[in-house]
Design a protein around this motif. Structure first.
Motif, PDB file in Angstrom:
ATOM      1  N   SER A 107       0.787  -1.296   0.004  1.00 51.34           N
ATOM      2  CA  SER A 107      -0.005  -0.092   0.076  1.00 51.34           C
ATOM      3  C   SER A 107       0.958   1.228   0.141  1.00 51.34           C
ATOM      4  O   SER A 107       1.959   1.207   0.587  1.00 51.34           O
ATOM      5  CB  SER A 107      -0.965  -0.015   1.161  1.00 51.34           C
ATOM      6  N   LEU A 108       0.424   2.360  -0.745  1.00 50.17           N
ATOM      7  CA  LEU A 108       1.047   3.527  -0.901  1.00 50.17           C
ATOM      8  C   LEU A 108       0.869   4.483   0.109  1.00 50.17           C
ATOM      9  O   LEU A 108      -0.201   4.598   0.466  1.00 50.17           O
ATOM     10  CB  LEU A 108       1.168   3.918  -2.399  1.00 50.17           C
ATOM     11  N   GLU A 109       1.831   5.400   0.158  1.00 49.85           N
ATOM     12  CA  GLU A 109       1.440   6.952   0.778  1.00 49.85           C
ATOM     13  C   GLU A 109       1.729   7.891  -0.197  1.00 49.85           C
ATOM     14  O   GLU A 109       2.318   7.545  -1.309  1.00 49.85           O
ATOM     15  CB  GLU A 109       2.685   7.038   1.805  1.00 49.85           C
ATOM     16  N   ALA A 110       1.152   9.113  -0.104  1.00 53.58           N
ATOM     17  CA  ALA A 110       1.200  10.249  -0.840  1.00 53.58           C
ATOM     18  C   ALA A 110       2.473  10.496  -1.345  1.00 53.58           C
ATOM     19  O   ALA A 110       2.893  10.910  -2.472  1.00 53.58           O
ATOM     20  CB  ALA A 110       0.453  11.356  -0.390  1.00 53.58           C
ATOM     21  N   LYS A 111       3.566  10.391  -0.353  1.00 56.08           N
ATOM     22  CA  LYS A 111       4.776  10.717  -0.760  1.00 56.08           C
ATOM     23  C   LYS A 111       5.501   9.587  -1.406  1.00 56.08           C
ATOM     24  O   LYS A 111       6.854   9.859  -1.568  1.00 56.08           O
ATOM     25  CB  LYS A 111       5.315  11.474   0.379  1.00 56.08           C
ATOM     26  N   GLY A 112       5.077   8.382  -1.236  1.00 53.33           N
ATOM     27  CA  GLY A 112       5.621   7.226  -1.970  1.00 53.33           C
ATOM     28  C   GLY A 112       5.963   7.522  -3.523  1.00 53.33           C
ATOM     29  O   GLY A 112       5.098   7.848  -4.112  1.00 53.33           O
ATOM     30  N   GLU A 113       7.059   7.109  -4.007  1.00 46.56           N
ATOM     31  CA  GLU A 113       7.512   7.414  -5.488  1.00 46.56           C
ATOM     32  C   GLU A 113       7.375   6.092  -6.265  1.00 46.56           C
ATOM     33  O   GLU A 113       7.670   4.927  -5.459  1.00 46.56           O
ATOM     34  CB  GLU A 113       8.961   7.754  -5.553  1.00 46.56           C
ATOM     35  N   LEU A 114       6.718   6.262  -7.261  1.00 41.35           N
ATOM     36  CA  LEU A 114       6.498   5.153  -8.166  1.00 41.35           C
ATOM     37  C   LEU A 114       7.647   5.517  -9.381  1.00 41.35           C
ATOM     38  O   LEU A 114       7.618   6.554  -9.847  1.00 41.35           O
ATOM     39  CB  LEU A 114       5.190   5.058  -8.733  1.00 41.35           C
ATOM     40  N   GLN A 115       8.198   4.255 -10.115  1.00 40.40           N
ATOM     41  CA  GLN A 115       8.689   4.485 -11.398  1.00 40.40           C
ATOM     42  C   GLN A 115       8.071   3.750 -12.348  1.00 40.40           C
ATOM     43  O   GLN A 115       7.662   2.494 -12.109  1.00 40.40           O
ATOM     44  CB  GLN A 115      10.179   4.247 -11.031  1.00 40.40           C
ATOM     45  N   CYS A 116       7.972   4.452 -13.636  1.00 42.27           N
ATOM     46  CA  CYS A 116       7.213   3.618 -14.747  1.00 42.27           C
ATOM     47  C   CYS A 116       8.271   2.633 -15.206  1.00 42.27           C
ATOM     48  O   CYS A 116       9.553   3.057 -15.509  1.00 42.27           O
ATOM     49  CB  CYS A 116       6.899   4.853 -15.642  1.00 42.27           C
ATOM     50  N   SER A 117       7.738   1.405 -15.379  1.00 43.11           N
ATOM     51  CA  SER A 117       8.667   0.450 -15.933  1.00 43.11           C
ATOM     52  C   SER A 117       8.809   0.398 -17.612  1.00 43.11           C
ATOM     53  O   SER A 117       9.551  -0.279 -18.046  1.00 43.11           O
ATOM     54  CB  SER A 117       8.127  -0.991 -15.720  1.00 43.11           C
ATOM     55  N   HIS A 118       8.023   1.394 -18.231  1.00 41.98           N
ATOM     56  CA  HIS A 118       8.151   1.651 -19.707  1.00 41.98           C
ATOM     57  C   HIS A 118       9.018   2.584 -19.951  1.00 41.98           C
ATOM     58  O   HIS A 118      10.030   2.539 -20.919  1.00 41.98           O
ATOM     59  CB  HIS A 118       6.611   1.637 -20.214  1.00 41.98           C
ATOM     60  N   CYS A 119       9.022   3.680 -19.593  1.00 36.74           N
ATOM     61  CA  CYS A 119       9.758   4.889 -19.783  1.00 36.74           C
ATOM     62  C   CYS A 119      10.557   5.418 -18.814  1.00 36.74           C
ATOM     63  O   CYS A 119      11.374   6.330 -18.971  1.00 36.74           O
ATOM     64  CB  CYS A 119       8.904   5.929 -20.310  1.00 36.74           C
ATOM     65  N   GLY A 120      10.577   4.844 -17.635  1.00 32.85           N
ATOM     66  CA  GLY A 120      11.425   5.273 -16.585  1.00 32.85           C
ATOM     67  C   GLY A 120      11.086   6.488 -15.734  1.00 32.85           C
ATOM     68  O   GLY A 120      11.726   6.977 -14.909  1.00 32.85           O
ATOM     69  N   HIS A 121       9.825   7.033 -16.050  1.00 30.81           N
ATOM     70  CA  HIS A 121       9.480   8.275 -15.373  1.00 30.81           C
ATOM     71  C   HIS A 121       9.268   8.133 -13.971  1.00 30.81           C
ATOM     72  O   HIS A 121       8.530   7.036 -13.531  1.00 30.81           O
ATOM     73  CB  HIS A 121       8.169   8.617 -16.171  1.00 30.81           C
ATOM     74  N   ALA A 122      10.038   8.704 -13.104  1.00 29.15           N
ATOM     75  CA  ALA A 122       9.653   8.494 -11.439  1.00 29.15           C
ATOM     76  C   ALA A 122       8.824   9.961 -11.052  1.00 29.15           C
ATOM     77  O   ALA A 122       9.136  10.938 -11.358  1.00 29.15           O
ATOM     78  CB  ALA A 122      10.926   8.604 -10.911  1.00 29.15           C
ATOM     79  N   ALA A 123       7.909   9.494 -10.244  1.00 28.95           N
ATOM     80  CA  ALA A 123       7.093  10.598  -9.736  1.00 28.95           C
ATOM     81  C   ALA A 123       6.147  10.129  -8.359  1.00 28.95           C
ATOM     82  O   ALA A 123       6.179   8.814  -7.984  1.00 28.95           O
ATOM     83  CB  ALA A 123       5.911  11.092 -10.796  1.00 28.95           C
ATOM     84  N   SER A 124       5.756  11.087  -7.572  1.00 31.19           N
ATOM     85  CA  SER A 124       4.964  10.516  -6.472  1.00 31.19           C
ATOM     86  C   SER A 124       3.829   9.865  -6.833  1.00 31.19           C
ATOM     87  O   SER A 124       3.142   9.840  -8.156  1.00 31.19           O
ATOM     88  CB  SER A 124       4.509  11.828  -5.600  1.00 31.19           C
ATOM     89  N   ALA A 125       3.249   8.912  -6.063  1.00 30.80           N
ATOM     90  CA  ALA A 125       2.070   7.923  -6.273  1.00 30.80           C
ATOM     91  C   ALA A 125       0.892   8.955  -6.753  1.00 30.80           C
ATOM     92  O   ALA A 125       0.120   8.800  -7.480  1.00 30.80           O
ATOM     93  CB  ALA A 125       1.764   7.344  -4.759  1.00 30.80           C
ATOM     94  N   CYS A 126       0.848  10.258  -6.235  1.00 34.49           N
ATOM     95  CA  CYS A 126      -0.396  11.258  -6.489  1.00 34.49           C
ATOM     96  C   CYS A 126      -0.364  11.498  -7.930  1.00 34.49           C
ATOM     97  O   CYS A 126      -1.381  11.954  -8.612  1.00 34.49           O
ATOM     98  CB  CYS A 126      -0.252  12.270  -5.624  1.00 34.49           C
ATOM     99  N   ALA A 127       0.850  11.474  -8.709  1.00 36.11           N
ATOM    100  CA  ALA A 127       1.113  12.045 -10.036  1.00 36.11           C
ATOM    101  C   ALA A 127       0.402  10.961 -10.881  1.00 36.11           C
ATOM    102  O   ALA A 127       0.188  11.173 -12.129  1.00 36.11           O
ATOM    103  CB  ALA A 127       2.461  12.336 -10.371  1.00 36.11           C
ATOM    104  N   PHE A 128       0.291   9.758 -10.739  1.00 34.57           N
ATOM    105  CA  PHE A 128      -0.173   8.580 -11.472  1.00 34.57           C
ATOM    106  C   PHE A 128      -1.608   8.719 -11.777  1.00 34.57           C
ATOM    107  O   PHE A 128      -2.397   9.011 -10.653  1.00 34.57           O
ATOM    108  CB  PHE A 128       0.344   7.326 -11.138  1.00 34.57           C
ATOM    109  N   ASP A 129      -1.864   8.177 -12.879  1.00 32.62           N
ATOM    110  CA  ASP A 129      -3.688   7.892 -13.055  1.00 32.62           C
ATOM    111  C   ASP A 129      -4.165   6.523 -12.325  1.00 32.62           C
ATOM    112  O   ASP A 129      -3.764   5.420 -13.021  1.00 32.62           O
ATOM    113  CB  ASP A 129      -3.638   8.230 -14.550  1.00 32.62           C
ATOM    114  N   TRP A 130      -4.833   6.522 -11.546  1.00 37.33           N
ATOM    115  CA  TRP A 130      -5.273   5.446 -10.837  1.00 37.33           C
ATOM    116  C   TRP A 130      -6.587   4.906 -11.444  1.00 37.33           C
ATOM    117  O   TRP A 130      -7.291   4.172 -10.764  1.00 37.33           O
ATOM    118  CB  TRP A 130      -5.330   5.589  -9.365  1.00 37.33           C
ATOM    119  N   ARG A 131      -6.981   5.559 -12.406  1.00 36.72           N
ATOM    120  CA  ARG A 131      -8.379   5.307 -13.116  1.00 36.72           C
ATOM    121  C   ARG A 131      -9.563   5.174 -12.381  1.00 36.72           C
ATOM    122  O   ARG A 131     -10.128   4.100 -12.124  1.00 36.72           O
ATOM    123  CB  ARG A 131      -8.156   4.004 -13.875  1.00 36.72           C
TER     124      ARG A 131
END
Ligand code: ZN
Length: 178
Positions: A107-131
């Motif tokens: 489970s994630l926290e708002a400040k937790g960072e995710l990295q895209c496995s396709h393009c390498g883009h890294a950002a906080s969980a908040c920046a991703f589109d959770w549909r």
């Protein structure tokens, strides 16, 4: 609290109003909030069904003041953005390349960072589109007894929320178990 919820939240995770009072007054004035059942918890107001659009042909909607009826809870204002997710969490889409990532195992926290496995883009969980299966915000309006995609906020409610604070709101669905 267990169950299925529709969550309304400001689109900008960092934003919150200075106080809740103007927002609560506006939501009472349009008939969205009814009687207060407890701290920050309300029954659906008299115009609830005109403000939330149910999409099914015969949805089961229990309104009124009894405990099992649909309730509206105001959660916040939090000091920092909260990442809210439930059992229905979906794999997120990358904000950069729009491809779908694997669903995070923890489970994630708002400040937790995710990295895209396709393009390498890294950002906080908040920046991703959770549909619409998670949200990041400092303030939430939580509506109980709404199954995923069963209902959406109507235009009048969206306009009221935007006018009350000058910010655009969004929504998602969260299933909570225990
Ligand atoms: Zn990407």
């Amino acid at each position: 609290m267990t169950g299925h919820f529709l969550l309304l939240h400001p689109k900008n995770p960092a934003w919150a109003p200075a106080s809740l009072a103007p927002l609560l007054d506006a939501l009472k004035a349009i008939g969205f909030l009814g009687a207060e059942r407890g701290a920050g918890r309300y029954s659906a107001g008299p115009d609830y069904l005109g403000l939330i659009t149910y999409l099914g042909c015969s949805p089961q909607i229990a309104l009124g003041d009894n405990e099992a009826a649909t309730a509206i809870r105001i959660a916040g204002i939090f000091e920092v953005p909260q990442f809210v997710q439930g059992g229905n969490l979906k794999a997120p889409r990358c904000p950069q390349c729009r491809k779908t990532l694997h669903k995070p195992a923890v489970s994630l926290e708002a400040k937790g960072e995710l990295q895209c496995s396709h393009c390498g883009h890294a950002a906080s969980a908040c920046a991703f589109d959770w549909r619409r299966s998670a949200a990041c915000a400092r303030l939430f309006i939580e509506i109980s007894n709404v199954f995923e995609s069963e209902a959406v906020p109507g235009e009048a409610l969206a306009a009221c929320l935007q006018q009350a604070g000058g910010e655009v709101w969004d929504y998602c669905y969260v299933r909570k178990a225990g």
